[in-house]
Design a protein around this motif. Structure first.
Motif, mmCIF file in Angstrom:
data_model
loop_
_atom_site.group_PDB
_atom_site.id
_atom_site.type_symbol
_atom_site.label_atom_id
_atom_site.label_comp_id
_atom_site.label_asym_id
_atom_site.label_seq_id
_atom_site.Cartn_x
_atom_site.Cartn_y
_atom_site.Cartn_z
ATOM 1 N N GLU A 215 0.818 -1.220 0.000
ATOM 2 C CA GLU A 215 0.000 0.000 0.000
ATOM 3 C C GLU A 215 0.845 1.261 0.000
ATOM 4 O OE1 GLU A 215 -2.438 -0.555 3.443
ATOM 5 O OE2 GLU A 215 -3.871 -1.875 2.409
ATOM 6 N N GLY A 216 2.165 1.102 0.154
ATOM 7 C CA GLY A 216 3.042 2.262 0.160
ATOM 8 C C GLY A 216 3.026 3.043 1.456
ATOM 9 N N ASP A 217 2.559 2.418 2.534
ATOM 10 C CA ASP A 217 2.478 3.104 3.832
ATOM 11 C C ASP A 217 3.749 2.834 4.620
ATOM 12 O OD1 ASP A 217 1.815 4.293 6.224
ATOM 13 O OD2 ASP A 217 -0.218 3.468 6.292
ATOM 14 N N GLY A 218 4.822 3.559 4.279
ATOM 15 C CA GLY A 218 6.119 3.337 4.901
ATOM 16 C C GLY A 218 6.152 3.558 6.403
ATOM 17 N N PRO A 219 5.625 4.677 6.914
ATOM 18 C CA PRO A 219 5.670 4.900 8.362
ATOM 19 C C PRO A 219 4.965 3.806 9.154
ATOM 20 C CG PRO A 219 5.222 6.952 7.222
ATOM 21 C CD PRO A 219 5.151 5.870 6.187
ATOM 22 N N ALA A 220 3.800 3.360 8.677
ATOM 23 C CA ALA A 220 3.082 2.290 9.382
ATOM 24 C C ALA A 220 3.856 0.981 9.310
ATOM 25 C CB ALA A 220 1.683 2.116 8.798
ATOM 26 N N ALA A 221 4.468 0.696 8.158
ATOM 27 C CA ALA A 221 5.275 -0.526 8.026
ATOM 28 C C ALA A 221 6.462 -0.477 8.971
ATOM 29 C CB ALA A 221 5.744 -0.684 6.580
ATOM 30 N N ALA A 222 7.096 0.692 9.105
ATOM 31 C CA ALA A 222 8.240 0.836 10.014
ATOM 32 C C ALA A 222 7.813 0.600 11.458
ATOM 33 C CB ALA A 222 8.860 2.221 9.862
ATOM 34 N N ASP A 223 6.675 1.166 11.842
ATOM 35 C CA ASP A 223 6.201 0.976 13.220
ATOM 36 C C ASP A 223 5.863 -0.484 13.500
ATOM 37 O OD1 ASP A 223 6.468 3.681 13.766
ATOM 38 O OD2 ASP A 223 4.347 4.143 13.425
ATOM 39 N N LEU A 224 5.221 -1.131 12.530
ATOM 40 C CA LEU A 224 4.815 -2.519 12.749
ATOM 41 C C LEU A 224 6.014 -3.447 12.786
ATOM 42 C CD1 LEU A 224 2.615 -4.582 13.183
ATOM 43 C CD2 LEU A 224 2.306 -4.724 10.690
ATOM 44 N N VAL A 225 7.024 -3.210 11.928
ATOM 45 C CA VAL A 225 8.173 -4.120 11.959
ATOM 46 C C VAL A 225 8.942 -3.954 13.265
ATOM 47 C CG1 VAL A 225 9.996 -2.708 10.853
ATOM 48 C CG2 VAL A 225 9.946 -5.178 10.514
ATOM 49 N N GLU A 226 8.976 -2.744 13.824
ATOM 50 C CA GLU A 226 9.622 -2.584 15.140
ATOM 51 C C GLU A 226 8.866 -3.379 16.196
ATOM 52 O OE1 GLU A 226 11.054 0.725 18.446
ATOM 53 O OE2 GLU A 226 10.401 1.401 16.453
ATOM 54 N N GLN A 227 7.536 -3.295 16.178
ATOM 55 C CA GLN A 227 6.720 -4.066 17.129
ATOM 56 C C GLN A 227 6.952 -5.564 16.938
ATOM 57 O OE1 GLN A 227 2.484 -3.059 17.037
ATOM 58 N NE2 GLN A 227 1.967 -5.195 17.405
ATOM 59 N N HIS A 228 7.028 -5.985 15.681
ATOM 60 C CA HIS A 228 7.242 -7.390 15.336
ATOM 61 C C HIS A 228 8.593 -7.881 15.865
ATOM 62 C CE1 HIS A 228 7.428 -11.020 12.829
ATOM 63 N NE2 HIS A 228 8.567 -10.592 12.326
ATOM 64 N N ILE A 229 9.649 -7.099 15.652
ATOM 65 C CA ILE A 229 10.988 -7.503 16.091
ATOM 66 C C ILE A 229 11.072 -7.526 17.612
ATOM 67 C CG2 ILE A 229 13.415 -6.808 16.140
ATOM 68 C CD1 ILE A 229 12.963 -5.682 13.284
ATOM 69 N N ARG A 230 10.586 -6.477 18.239
ATOM 70 C CA ARG A 230 10.652 -6.424 19.708
ATOM 71 C C ARG A 230 9.782 -7.503 20.338
ATOM 72 N NH1 ARG A 230 13.587 -2.204 21.346
ATOM 73 N NH2 ARG A 230 13.744 -0.372 19.991
ATOM 74 N N GLY A 231 8.747 -7.917 19.642
ATOM 75 C CA GLY A 231 7.854 -8.928 20.198
ATOM 76 C C GLY A 231 8.519 -10.287 20.326
ATOM 77 N N PHE A 232 9.121 -10.786 19.241
ATOM 78 C CA PHE A 232 9.699 -12.132 19.308
ATOM 79 C C PHE A 232 11.182 -12.098 19.641
ATOM 80 C CE2 PHE A 232 11.109 -16.321 18.043
ATOM 81 C CZ PHE A 232 10.108 -17.112 18.558
ATOM 82 N N HIS A 233 11.952 -11.312 18.887
ATOM 83 C CA HIS A 233 13.380 -11.183 19.186
ATOM 84 C C HIS A 233 13.565 -10.671 20.602
ATOM 85 C CE1 HIS A 233 17.564 -9.571 17.670
ATOM 86 N NE2 HIS A 233 17.605 -9.947 18.924
ATOM 87 N N GLY A 234 12.675 -9.776 21.038
ATOM 88 C CA GLY A 234 12.798 -9.207 22.369
ATOM 89 C C GLY A 234 12.722 -10.246 23.482
ATOM 90 N N THR A 235 12.035 -11.357 23.232
ATOM 91 C CA THR A 235 11.941 -12.403 24.261
ATOM 92 C C THR A 235 13.284 -13.100 24.477
ATOM 93 O OG1 THR A 235 11.299 -14.132 22.681
ATOM 94 C CG2 THR A 235 9.533 -12.823 23.674
ATOM 95 N N LEU A 236 14.194 -12.983 23.510
ATOM 96 C CA LEU A 236 15.501 -13.631 23.636
ATOM 97 C C LEU A 236 16.429 -12.860 24.576
ATOM 98 C CD1 LEU A 236 16.223 -14.370 19.864
ATOM 99 C CD2 LEU A 236 15.218 -15.923 21.534
ATOM 100 N N VAL A 237 16.201 -11.550 24.693
ATOM 101 C CA VAL A 237 17.176 -10.694 25.383
ATOM 102 C C VAL A 237 17.289 -10.989 26.867
ATOM 103 C CG1 VAL A 237 17.795 -8.314 25.936
ATOM 104 C CG2 VAL A 237 17.012 -8.907 23.636
ATOM 105 N N PRO A 238 16.181 -11.005 27.636
ATOM 106 C CA PRO A 238 16.319 -11.282 29.070
ATOM 107 C C PRO A 238 16.908 -12.658 29.332
ATOM 108 C CG PRO A 238 14.153 -10.406 28.563
ATOM 109 C CD PRO A 238 14.820 -10.722 27.267
ATOM 110 N N GLU A 239 16.577 -13.614 28.480
ATOM 111 C CA GLU A 239 17.058 -14.986 28.649
ATOM 112 C C GLU A 239 18.575 -15.070 28.559
ATOM 113 O OE1 GLU A 239 16.885 -18.950 25.898
ATOM 114 O OE2 GLU A 239 15.085 -17.742 26.041
ATOM 115 N N GLN A 240 19.189 -14.183 27.746
ATOM 116 C CA GLN A 240 20.639 -14.232 27.547
ATOM 117 C C GLN A 240 21.388 -13.180 28.356
ATOM 118 O OE1 GLN A 240 22.256 -16.399 25.377
ATOM 119 N NE2 GLN A 240 20.294 -17.435 25.130
ATOM 120 N N ALA A 241 20.635 -12.310 29.065
ATOM 121 C CA ALA A 241 21.273 -11.113 29.629
ATOM 122 C C ALA A 241 22.059 -11.382 30.895
ATOM 123 C CB ALA A 241 20.223 -10.049 29.897
ATOM 124 N N GLY A 242 21.933 -12.487 31.541
ATOM 125 C CA GLY A 242 22.631 -12.696 32.812
ATOM 126 C C GLY A 242 24.102 -12.784 32.652
#
Length: 242
Positions: A215-242
């Motif tokens: 649809e050419g909606d770059g700002p919305a795509a940028a916001d959603l991909v950040e949410q997407h990355i932080r959602g799943f990739h973000g679960t890895l961070v606390p697990e490895q942070a010790g």
């Protein structure tokens, strides 16, 4: 212009061979597609042993600027290439595993790179780019897709979008950063309590991302991909942070 070869100093010989080849590339005397002289000719011109030359060529092959084919015939020998994606991904994956970069740093790098690539893809992606990403999503949605296959396709989807952004360096860096955490993401996927539900949720997010790009909606795509990355990739961070 033909490359001009001259002897190199003998200390740390293979590194000096690397420097010599690098000088030829920087000077524009060696370009992608050019072939190096055969070992039996190049080694004496450089004033080094063939074993030192081979060591240097192996390094260049590892970092993705040379491919070597053994044997005889038109394809034999070493050729200068441009293949940074696999090399950078391998290097970064090793350094992440060694702890050179923590997962929070990798997460933030992914967010910055993919926000940029998804927003640019919304403006620049071709119909062919979008069709390729659509096919990747179709394969991810197949009921018999295995977890490793899904993970590979997931990586491929993000890299395809980065490539469609029109910025080759962003594409290469996105590929390397995503590749660096692929083994960790695979472990997390395999550990999911409800794999079908996890796959369905990720597929829904990917489909929504592709729709926004179409649809050419770059700002919305940028916001959603950040949410997407932080959602799943973000679960890895606390697990490895010790």
């Amino acid at each position: 212009m033909a490359a001009e070869w001259r002897p190199v100093r003998q200390s740390r010989t293979h590194e000096l061979v690397l420097e010599s080849i690098e000088e030829q590339v920087v000077a524009g005397e060696l370009k992608a597609g050019d072939r190096l002289p055969p070992e039996r000719e190049l080694a004496p011109v450089l004033g080094v042993s063939r074993s030192a030359l081979r060591e240097a060529l192996r390094v260049l092959e590892t970092i993705g600027v040379l491919v070597a084919h053994a044997g005889r015939g038109p394809d034999a020998g070493a050729r200068i290439v441009r293949n940074p994606d696999d090399a950078l991904g391998r290097l970064l994956r090793l350094h992440v595993a060694l702890g050179s970069y923590n997962l929070q740093d990798v997460l933030e790098a992914r967010v910055v790179l993919e926000r940029s690539s998804f927003e640019a893809a919304a403006a620049h992606a071709s119909a062919e780019d979008l069709a390729e990403a659509e096919e990747t999503l179709r394969r991810m949605q197949e009921p018999d897709v295995t977890v490793p296959e899904f993970n590979d396709l997931d990586t491929g989807f993000h890299v395809q979008i980065a490539r469609s952004s029109g910025n080759q360096l962003t594409s290469t860096l996105t590929s390397a950063v995503r590749e660096s955490v692929r083994p960790l993401i695979l472990k997390a996927l395999e550990a999911a309590e409800d794999w079908p539900a996890t796959a369905a949720a990720l597929n829904a997010e990917h489909a929504a991302l592709l729709t926004l790009v179409k649809e050419g909606d770059g700002p919305a795509a940028a916001d959603l991909v950040e949410q997407h990355i932080r959602g799943f990739h973000g679960t890895l961070v606390p697990e490895q942070a010790g």
